[in-house]
Design an enzyme around this catalytic site. Sequence first.
Site, PDB file in Angstrom:
ATOM      1  N   TYR A 159       0.855  -1.182   0.000  1.00  0.00           N
ATOM      2  CA  TYR A 159       0.000   0.000   0.000  1.00  0.00           C
ATOM      3  C   TYR A 159       0.893   1.234   0.000  1.00  0.00           C
ATOM      4  O   TYR A 159       1.891   1.267  -0.704  1.00  0.00           O
ATOM      5  CB  TYR A 159      -0.971  -0.069   1.189  1.00  0.00           C
ATOM      6  CG  TYR A 159      -2.128   0.893   1.062  1.00  0.00           C
ATOM      7  CD1 TYR A 159      -2.939   0.870  -0.071  1.00  0.00           C
ATOM      8  CD2 TYR A 159      -2.411   1.814   2.052  1.00  0.00           C
ATOM      9  CE1 TYR A 159      -3.993   1.755  -0.212  1.00  0.00           C
ATOM     10  CE2 TYR A 159      -3.473   2.702   1.936  1.00  0.00           C
ATOM     11  CZ  TYR A 159      -4.265   2.666   0.792  1.00  0.00           C
ATOM     12  OH  TYR A 159      -5.312   3.537   0.657  1.00  0.00           O
TER      13      TYR A 159
ATOM     14  N   LYS B 284     -19.810 -20.752  -9.867  1.00  0.00           N
ATOM     15  CA  LYS B 284     -19.162 -20.509 -11.160  1.00  0.00           C
ATOM     16  C   LYS B 284     -17.751 -19.974 -10.956  1.00  0.00           C
ATOM     17  O   LYS B 284     -16.810 -20.367 -11.672  1.00  0.00           O
ATOM     18  CB  LYS B 284     -20.003 -19.510 -11.963  1.00  0.00           C
ATOM     19  CG  LYS B 284     -19.617 -19.414 -13.427  1.00  0.00           C
ATOM     20  CD  LYS B 284     -19.882 -20.718 -14.147  1.00  0.00           C
ATOM     21  CE  LYS B 284     -19.657 -20.588 -15.633  1.00  0.00           C
ATOM     22  NZ  LYS B 284     -20.771 -19.914 -16.322  1.00  0.00           N
TER      23      LYS B 284
END
Length: 751
Positions: A41, A96
């Site tokens: 970060y 999925k």
Amino acid sequence: MAKNKLTREDALQFHMQPSPGKWEIQATVPMTTQRDLSLAYSPGVAIPCEEIFANPAAAYDYTNKGNLVAVISNGTAVLGLGNLGALASKPVMEGKSVLFKRFADVNSIDIELDTEDPDAFCNAVRLMGPTFGGINLEDIKAPECFIIEQRLKEEMDIPVFHDDQHGTAVICAAGLLNALHLSGKKIEDVKIVLNGAGAAGIACLELLKSMGAKHNNCIMADTKGVIYQGRTEGMNQWKSAHAVATDARSLADAMKDADVFLGVSAKGAVTQDMVISMAPNPVIFAMANPDPEITPEEAHAVRPDAIVATGRSDYPNQVNNVLGFPYLFRGALDIHARAINDEMKIACAEALAALAREDVPDEVAMAYGKKLSFGRDYIIPTPFDPRLIHRIPTAVARAGMKTGVARRPIVDMDAYEASLKSRMDPTASILRSLNARARQAQSTVIFAEGDDPRVLRAAVLYQRAGMGKALVVGRSDDVRAKLTAEGLAEAVDEIEVVNAANTPHLETYKAFLYQRLQRKGFDAHDVHRLAARDRHVFAALMLAHGHGDGMVTGVTRKSAHVLEMLNHVFDAQPHDGAVGVTAVLNKGRIVLITDTLVHEWPDENDLADIAERGASVARALGLEPRVAFLSFSTFGYPVSERAEKMHKAPKVLDSRRVDFEYEGEMTVDVALNPKAQENYPFSRLTGPANVLVVPARHSASISVKLMQEMAGATVIGPILSGVGKSVQICSTVSTVNDILNMAVIAACGID
């Protein structure tokens, strides 16, 4: 055929445990130190941001965009359940997403949009475009699905693919190519009837037409009958595109003399009378879920010449979308594609069809509990075929590059295919290296048990793969019969069958064996019986006399018996320096466990010998050995006389001045876990151990089988080391692939 029985409780428990849902996010970079956080970060993250701002294509280098697909739905057509809404569709979309990961190592996030407005849906998806490398649309009702997909394809520069349409179409096309091949028909000549003018049905017909089916040979029907030119009731622009000039008005009319029926409609839509009216050798794809338009039993009862496919896993020839979408996206993502076009879908279908015509790996047949070979009941590959990951994406990528949708074309396709193999199978890199060495060595490998079909198939595969020559010990008539039963009649003349009746060396073998056994209670008759009738002994005699470079045995008899027979020919007793080394591969890691075959209860000197043999095998496999002597104690604590020999064994190696790392005694977590190793800074190991020396054969066996059964590890071995010849002993539960792997090791001369 009975369906798999799943209760509501089973399903709910599965989705609740061990934590709600079916996937989680894991970091791919270290996130433990302040430096890690600063790089992940602020402030370190600013650097790739600047690079991407200057060159948007760099997002594929510095972010996960290039391997991230969104599965997006609004829940208006969930499975066969209808409009359940966005929230209730989430379990399906999560499912999925995990299929993407399981079958093609594609990272995927499910997104459920709470809107039935196509404009709002498209705007939301388009605005998320920078995040993803591709969009998989799912469970959106027609006709909105057509509008949404077409608009997003026009507005976005990444692949947008509605799987309910095109996934079904691709698998259907693959199966139909093979069904027509078996029927002796051509796609441009056949009459096709489609029932179900929804998203999947229309996509199926469109793809088949792009592959050569003639428009006037294709009749589409819906709940109101045939879609003919001039019909006005229940029509839309997508149905109108497939209207034809025909006198047929009902499905029954259309089915007369039809070569192909494709159903994506409803249970019972097709009657036996309709099937009777079809042309010779009809092809029936009854793909309605969960129940087909007509069952295979019903169709075959009136038309034994029919080739039937369904959407069900409990019938042969399942039209399963998981054969398509993961690999289509894998290929598309790897070329940074702007779209998935018709050419890529056709390439996927053709590659699937070609794969179904090849010999099926043994582990696939075992998974399905039956023999599989190309024919009327096997026209589509099974979802667990390990070859899908490297066959289908390469075909898709080639088509994408050829048609100009690739941002970053692949230069070395061979290297790309190899990387795909490694992506899904952590054993692949090691096995590829061994395979390359075997091909270079061109060794003659003796397969001792020619009476077992698995061994015969492995021998055929070994020779056909260009590894070298396979010699099978057996009777010619028996080998011929078994190969024919396995569907490999053409291989009968490819391999050489040897036995005591046809070798000119039998007397030489017997003289050698008598010299070894005459003072061990064996007379000439005993020796003849061993040499002429025991295949393990006969094969070992061939190897001992240089009539082969390596041998594979152990498939039909337990390893203890096989080792006893081998000791008639070779010196493979504990005091001879023989050791059994088993390779265990799991989650991208490999460890060798010793001794799994010879030493029942080794002392510290034996353990030192075992460590040296294990290190030698590790090097032969391309590993730099790091040996750990395992116990329930670590460096003397807790104190136990049972652990004493494991404490002493490293000191024996100290006196031998060996040239590999070793340490002990230690628990298995200290041996394998880098964090646990940090607690022992004095340890001589520079990393996790890859050769594990255990206290006794029983603990070695338990360790291997526990890893195999509980963790799904791939097990290779035991590799018999220290006998001077390459003798490899399989287990009685070995698959054809296991036997082939052992033959490759034998060919490489690993001893």
